[in-house]
Scaffold this motif. Sequence first.
Motif, short mmCIF file in Angstrom:
data_model
loop_
_atom_site.label_atom_id
_atom_site.label_comp_id
_atom_site.label_asym_id
_atom_site.label_seq_id
_atom_site.Cartn_x
_atom_site.Cartn_y
_atom_site.Cartn_z
N ASN A 179 9.56 9.52 9.19
CA ASN A 179 10.76 8.83 9.66
C ASN A 179 11.53 8.13 8.55
OD1 ASN A 179 10.04 9.56 12.28
ND2 ASN A 179 9.10 7.58 12.75
N GLY A 180 10.80 7.71 7.52
CA GLY A 180 11.44 6.95 6.46
C GLY A 180 11.61 5.48 6.80
N HIS A 181 10.89 5.01 7.82
CA HIS A 181 10.91 3.59 8.18
C HIS A 181 9.62 3.24 8.90
CE1 HIS A 181 11.67 4.38 12.47
NE2 HIS A 181 12.56 5.29 12.08
N GLY A 182 9.33 1.95 8.97
CA GLY A 182 8.15 1.49 9.67
C GLY A 182 8.38 1.38 11.16
N SER A 183 7.40 0.81 11.86
CA SER A 183 7.53 0.59 13.29
C SER A 183 6.97 -0.79 13.63
CB SER A 183 6.79 1.68 14.09
OG SER A 183 5.41 1.72 13.74
N ILE A 218 17.52 5.30 12.98
CA ILE A 218 16.15 4.81 13.10
C ILE A 218 15.65 5.03 14.52
CG2 ILE A 218 14.76 2.68 13.10
CD1 ILE A 218 16.53 1.75 10.74
N ASN A 219 14.41 5.48 14.64
CA ASN A 219 13.82 5.68 15.96
C ASN A 219 13.63 4.33 16.65
OD1 ASN A 219 13.63 8.41 15.41
ND2 ASN A 219 11.49 8.32 14.78
N GLU A 220 14.22 4.18 17.82
CA GLU A 220 14.18 2.89 18.51
C GLU A 220 14.15 3.11 20.02
OE1 GLU A 220 16.98 2.28 20.54
OE2 GLU A 220 17.67 4.25 19.83
N TYR A 221 13.74 2.06 20.75
CA TYR A 221 13.77 2.12 22.20
C TYR A 221 13.73 0.69 22.74
CZ TYR A 221 13.18 3.97 26.88
OH TYR A 221 13.39 4.31 28.19
N VAL A 222 14.38 0.47 23.89
CA VAL A 222 14.38 -0.84 24.55
C VAL A 222 13.53 -0.79 25.81
CG1 VAL A 222 15.78 -2.64 25.63
CG2 VAL A 222 16.70 -1.35 23.71
N LEU A 223 12.61 -1.72 25.92
CA LEU A 223 11.87 -1.94 27.16
C LEU A 223 12.43 -3.21 27.79
CD1 LEU A 223 8.22 -1.26 25.93
CD2 LEU A 223 9.64 0.25 27.33
N ASP A 224 13.13 -3.07 28.91
CA ASP A 224 13.79 -4.20 29.55
C ASP A 224 13.01 -4.63 30.79
OD1 ASP A 224 16.42 -5.88 29.83
OD2 ASP A 224 16.03 -5.04 31.82
N GLY A 225 12.89 -5.94 30.98
CA GLY A 225 12.09 -6.49 32.07
C GLY A 225 12.46 -5.96 33.44
N ASP A 226 13.74 -6.01 33.78
CA ASP A 226 14.17 -5.54 35.10
C ASP A 226 13.91 -4.05 35.27
OD1 ASP A 226 14.94 -8.05 35.87
OD2 ASP A 226 17.09 -7.69 35.69
N ASN A 227 14.19 -3.27 34.22
CA ASN A 227 14.00 -1.82 34.30
C ASN A 227 12.53 -1.47 34.51
OD1 ASN A 227 16.71 -1.72 33.84
ND2 ASN A 227 16.58 -0.83 31.80
N LYS A 260 2.64 -1.04 22.32
CA LYS A 260 1.70 -0.59 21.29
C LYS A 260 1.78 0.92 21.09
CE LYS A 260 -3.21 -0.70 20.07
NZ LYS A 260 -4.58 -1.07 20.53
N LEU A 261 1.92 1.66 22.19
CA LEU A 261 2.05 3.12 22.10
C LEU A 261 3.34 3.50 21.37
CD1 LEU A 261 0.91 4.15 25.69
CD2 LEU A 261 -0.40 4.37 23.57
N PHE A 262 4.42 2.80 21.66
CA PHE A 262 5.68 3.06 20.98
C PHE A 262 5.54 2.81 19.48
CE2 PHE A 262 7.79 3.13 25.09
CZ PHE A 262 8.85 4.00 24.87
N VAL A 263 4.92 1.70 19.12
CA VAL A 263 4.74 1.38 17.69
C VAL A 263 3.88 2.44 17.03
CG1 VAL A 263 3.76 -0.30 16.08
CG2 VAL A 263 5.15 -1.09 18.00
N ASP A 264 2.84 2.90 17.72
CA ASP A 264 1.99 3.95 17.17
C ASP A 264 2.77 5.24 16.97
OD1 ASP A 264 -0.75 4.82 16.41
OD2 ASP A 264 -0.49 6.20 18.08
N SER A 265 3.80 5.46 17.79
CA SER A 265 4.62 6.68 17.68
C SER A 265 5.63 6.59 16.54
CB SER A 265 5.36 6.94 19.00
OG SER A 265 6.47 6.08 19.13
N GLY A 266 5.67 5.44 15.86
CA GLY A 266 6.60 5.28 14.74
C GLY A 266 7.94 4.71 15.14
N THR A 267 8.01 4.14 16.34
CA THR A 267 9.27 3.63 16.89
C THR A 267 9.38 2.12 16.73
OG1 THR A 267 9.27 5.43 18.51
CG2 THR A 267 10.64 3.50 19.01
#
Length: 199
Positions: free
Chosen positions: A23-27, A56-65, A93-100
């Motif tokens: 990816n060229g970046h951390g997570s 950059i690989n990213e994702y949002v986990l939102d409380g209501d969603n 934790k799974l997302f971070v392990d995926s490099g996100t």
Amino acid sequence: MVKATNITWHNAAVTKSDRHLQNGHGSCVLWFTGLSGSGKSTIANAVSAELYRMGINEYVLDGDNIRHGLNRDLGFSEADRTENIRRIGEVAKLFVDSGTIVTTAFISPFRTDRDQVRALFEKGEFIEVFVDCPLEECERRDPKQLYQKARRGEIRDFTGIDSPYEAPDQPEIIIRSDLLTVEKAVKEILGYLRDKNVI
């Protein structure tokens, strides 16, 4: 408590470090915490959008969603709030392990719950972002009219009204959302990620 038996952890063929190199970046997880109406979701999504713009690989986990799906079986009792945060921690934790780089926007009112999530991650991967906003300002904004309902007794166990919010003792980042624009908040958070060589 683990209820499942006869289970074995399987190590992945592709490691988190492999993904970082590709990816060229951390997570990491940017764990946004604060009162309802403080601006957690707005800032988390703005950070996510900027990271996306940067490739950059990213994702949002939102409380209501999350409560619409994964955690739809949970209410707002103290026990259910704790389980809500535990599950989100495991997903993050799974997302971070995926490099996100995953941003989470949850009130997560209890320090103990947030500390238990922090313990799931390697050092530097859990970045607590305290979106600090006075209760009076959150009530003034009240985008979902939740405070009004809580004041009328229509919502029970509402954080800041009849259920406590425990502010972080030592968050990595403090955002005074009543004083900073969203753009300045994003700049501060991205600056932190650069300083820590995540991006």
